[in-house]
Design a protein around this motif. Structure first.
Motif, PDB file in Angstrom:
ATOM      1  N   SER A 111       0.827  -1.203   0.000  1.00 42.91           N
ATOM      2  CA  SER A 111       0.000   0.000   0.000  1.00 42.91           C
ATOM      3  C   SER A 111       0.862   1.254   0.000  1.00 42.91           C
ATOM      4  O   SER A 111       1.893   1.334   0.686  1.00 42.91           O
ATOM      5  CB  SER A 111      -0.918   0.011   1.228  1.00 42.91           C
ATOM      6  OG  SER A 111      -1.571   1.260   1.352  1.00 42.91           O
ATOM      7  N   LEU A 112       0.420   2.262  -0.728  1.00 46.44           N
ATOM      8  CA  LEU A 112       1.113   3.548  -0.751  1.00 46.44           C
ATOM      9  C   LEU A 112       0.984   4.293   0.579  1.00 46.44           C
ATOM     10  O   LEU A 112       1.758   5.212   0.850  1.00 46.44           O
ATOM     11  CB  LEU A 112       0.541   4.424  -1.873  1.00 46.44           C
ATOM     12  CG  LEU A 112       0.673   3.878  -3.299  1.00 46.44           C
ATOM     13  CD1 LEU A 112      -0.067   4.782  -4.278  1.00 46.44           C
ATOM     14  CD2 LEU A 112       2.130   3.742  -3.692  1.00 46.44           C
ATOM     15  N   PHE A 113       0.006   3.892   1.376  1.00 49.92           N
ATOM     16  CA  PHE A 113      -0.285   4.604   2.618  1.00 49.92           C
ATOM     17  C   PHE A 113       0.291   3.913   3.855  1.00 49.92           C
ATOM     18  O   PHE A 113      -0.123   4.214   4.973  1.00 49.92           O
ATOM     19  CB  PHE A 113      -1.801   4.776   2.780  1.00 49.92           C
ATOM     20  CG  PHE A 113      -2.428   5.620   1.719  1.00 49.92           C
ATOM     21  CD1 PHE A 113      -2.281   6.993   1.727  1.00 49.92           C
ATOM     22  CD2 PHE A 113      -3.151   5.036   0.691  1.00 49.92           C
ATOM     23  CE1 PHE A 113      -2.850   7.782   0.742  1.00 49.92           C
ATOM     24  CE2 PHE A 113      -3.733   5.816  -0.303  1.00 49.92           C
ATOM     25  CZ  PHE A 113      -3.580   7.192  -0.281  1.00 49.92           C
ATOM     26  N   ASN A 114       1.256   3.023   3.665  1.00 54.08           N
ATOM     27  CA  ASN A 114       1.788   2.288   4.812  1.00 54.08           C
ATOM     28  C   ASN A 114       2.311   3.191   5.940  1.00 54.08           C
ATOM     29  O   ASN A 114       2.070   2.901   7.120  1.00 54.08           O
ATOM     30  CB  ASN A 114       2.879   1.312   4.362  1.00 54.08           C
ATOM     31  CG  ASN A 114       2.303  -0.008   3.894  1.00 54.08           C
ATOM     32  OD1 ASN A 114       1.140  -0.321   4.162  1.00 54.08           O
ATOM     33  ND2 ASN A 114       3.094  -0.795   3.196  1.00 54.08           N
ATOM     34  N   PRO A 115       3.017   4.285   5.633  1.00 56.70           N
ATOM     35  CA  PRO A 115       3.453   5.151   6.739  1.00 56.70           C
ATOM     36  C   PRO A 115       2.275   5.700   7.551  1.00 56.70           C
ATOM     37  O   PRO A 115       2.360   5.816   8.781  1.00 56.70           O
ATOM     38  CB  PRO A 115       4.221   6.272   6.031  1.00 56.70           C
ATOM     39  CG  PRO A 115       4.730   5.628   4.775  1.00 56.70           C
ATOM     40  CD  PRO A 115       3.622   4.707   4.352  1.00 56.70           C
ATOM     41  N   LEU A 116       1.177   6.027   6.876  1.00 57.90           N
ATOM     42  CA  LEU A 116      -0.004   6.538   7.575  1.00 57.90           C
ATOM     43  C   LEU A 116      -0.643   5.448   8.423  1.00 57.90           C
ATOM     44  O   LEU A 116      -1.025   5.688   9.581  1.00 57.90           O
ATOM     45  CB  LEU A 116      -1.012   7.072   6.554  1.00 57.90           C
ATOM     46  CG  LEU A 116      -2.318   7.623   7.112  1.00 57.90           C
ATOM     47  CD1 LEU A 116      -2.052   8.824   8.004  1.00 57.90           C
ATOM     48  CD2 LEU A 116      -3.262   8.016   5.974  1.00 57.90           C
ATOM     49  N   TRP A 117      -0.762   4.238   7.865  1.00 62.88           N
ATOM     50  CA  TRP A 117      -1.341   3.128   8.637  1.00 62.88           C
ATOM     51  C   TRP A 117      -0.503   2.863   9.885  1.00 62.88           C
ATOM     52  O   TRP A 117      -1.048   2.646  10.973  1.00 62.88           O
ATOM     53  CB  TRP A 117      -1.402   1.848   7.797  1.00 62.88           C
ATOM     54  CG  TRP A 117      -2.136   1.902   6.501  1.00 62.88           C
ATOM     55  CD1 TRP A 117      -1.665   1.510   5.277  1.00 62.88           C
ATOM     56  CD2 TRP A 117      -3.473   2.363   6.270  1.00 62.88           C
ATOM     57  NE1 TRP A 117      -2.616   1.706   4.318  1.00 62.88           N
ATOM     58  CE2 TRP A 117      -3.741   2.212   4.891  1.00 62.88           C
ATOM     59  CE3 TRP A 117      -4.473   2.880   7.091  1.00 62.88           C
ATOM     60  CZ2 TRP A 117      -4.957   2.570   4.308  1.00 62.88           C
ATOM     61  CZ3 TRP A 117      -5.691   3.246   6.516  1.00 62.88           C
ATOM     62  CH2 TRP A 117      -5.927   3.081   5.157  1.00 62.88           C
ATOM     63  N   TYR A 118       0.805   2.882   9.733  1.00 62.93           N
ATOM     64  CA  TYR A 118       1.684   2.596  10.868  1.00 62.93           C
ATOM     65  C   TYR A 118       1.544   3.679  11.935  1.00 62.93           C
ATOM     66  O   TYR A 118       1.425   3.374  13.126  1.00 62.93           O
ATOM     67  CB  TYR A 118       3.135   2.505  10.402  1.00 62.93           C
ATOM     68  CG  TYR A 118       4.104   2.118  11.499  1.00 62.93           C
ATOM     69  CD1 TYR A 118       4.458   0.783  11.695  1.00 62.93           C
ATOM     70  CD2 TYR A 118       4.666   3.084  12.346  1.00 62.93           C
ATOM     71  CE1 TYR A 118       5.335   0.421  12.707  1.00 62.93           C
ATOM     72  CE2 TYR A 118       5.541   2.727  13.358  1.00 62.93           C
ATOM     73  CZ  TYR A 118       5.869   1.394  13.538  1.00 62.93           C
ATOM     74  OH  TYR A 118       6.733   1.039  14.554  1.00 62.93           O
ATOM     75  N   ALA A 119       1.577   4.942  11.513  1.00 61.83           N
ATOM     76  CA  ALA A 119       1.509   6.039  12.484  1.00 61.83           C
ATOM     77  C   ALA A 119       0.212   5.997  13.281  1.00 61.83           C
ATOM     78  O   ALA A 119       0.218   6.181  14.511  1.00 61.83           O
ATOM     79  CB  ALA A 119       1.645   7.383  11.753  1.00 61.83           C
ATOM     80  N   GLY A 120      -0.898   5.749  12.598  1.00 58.16           N
ATOM     81  CA  GLY A 120      -2.177   5.675  13.301  1.00 58.16           C
ATOM     82  C   GLY A 120      -2.223   4.525  14.293  1.00 58.16           C
ATOM     83  O   GLY A 120      -2.709   4.673  15.417  1.00 58.16           O
TER      84      GLY A 120
END
Length: 213
Positions: A111-120
């Motif tokens: 996913s392109l949003f992995n950093p966002l998923w991790y941070a949340g």
């Protein structure tokens, strides 16, 4: 005999930053063999895209699990609870590596949003951990039970000939069930409504986005 080094606040920040980077942008190795043993089927393009979408969801789930467990471990009060969380995170690293490898086999990507998923997930894990170890472990149980349920859905939804993805998911499902069982035995508290419902809603949104992106 060398003295035990006590980590400074800066040391801890750097460790957590390294974990975040390795999980979201790196390619951490698995400590166990790759479970997929079946031949890779020649899937038609639509079936291959569908399988890749499901495995991307599973990869995001492991990114979230890493964030959750590392966030919880960072504030855990009991060393035994912290060790339990870090041990579970290590097995989730195996899952992360396996899903990434299967995505490559399917000519796809995470996913392109992995950093966002991790941070949340890290933020949620930290907040859960600050409530105490019983709540910490309760989040582990609820997370793993929900993951078990969606892995069952994926086993039913995968293309009939994609046994390689199924072999990976079956091992993941066994690990998730064991994590939940161990957390219950360690004194997990039952999360009150509406926390499980909110977790399920967030998971549903994640799956809708991660399937394509």
């Amino acid at each position: 005999m060398s003295a035990v080094r006590h980590l400074s606040p800066l040391d801890r920040v750097l460790i957590e930053a390294q974990r975040a980077l390795e999980t979201t942008l790196g390619d951490p190795p698995a400590s166990r063999p790759y479970p997929a043993r079946a031949d890779d089927p020649l899937l038609p393009a639509p079936a291959r895209r569908h399988a890749a979408g499901l495995m991307r969801i599973n990869h995001v789930g492991e990114v979230c699990a890493q964030g959750l467990y590392f966030g919880q471990a960072a504030v855990a009060r009991d060393p035994a609870t912290r060790d339990h969380l870090l041990e579970a995170a290590q097995e989730e690293t195996d899952h992360l590596a396996w899903c990434a490898r299967r995505l490559r086999e399917l000519d796809s990507r995470p996913s392109l949003f992995n950093p966002l998923w991790y941070a949340g997930s890290y933020a949620i894990g930290t907040l859960a951990g600050l409530r105490g170890d019983g709540w910490n472990l309760g989040f582990v149980v609820e997370t793993e039970r929900q993951v078990e349920a969606h892995l069952d859905e994926h086993l039913d939804s995968l293309p009939a000939t994609d046994e390689r993805s199924r072999e990976i998911i079956r091992v993941m499902k066994e690990d998730e069930a064991r994590h939940a069982d161990h957390a219950e035995e360690a004194g997990a508290r039952v999360l009150p409504p509406p926390i499980p419902q909110a977790m399920a809603a967030a998971s549903k949104l994640m799956k809708l986005v991660a399937y394509r992106l």
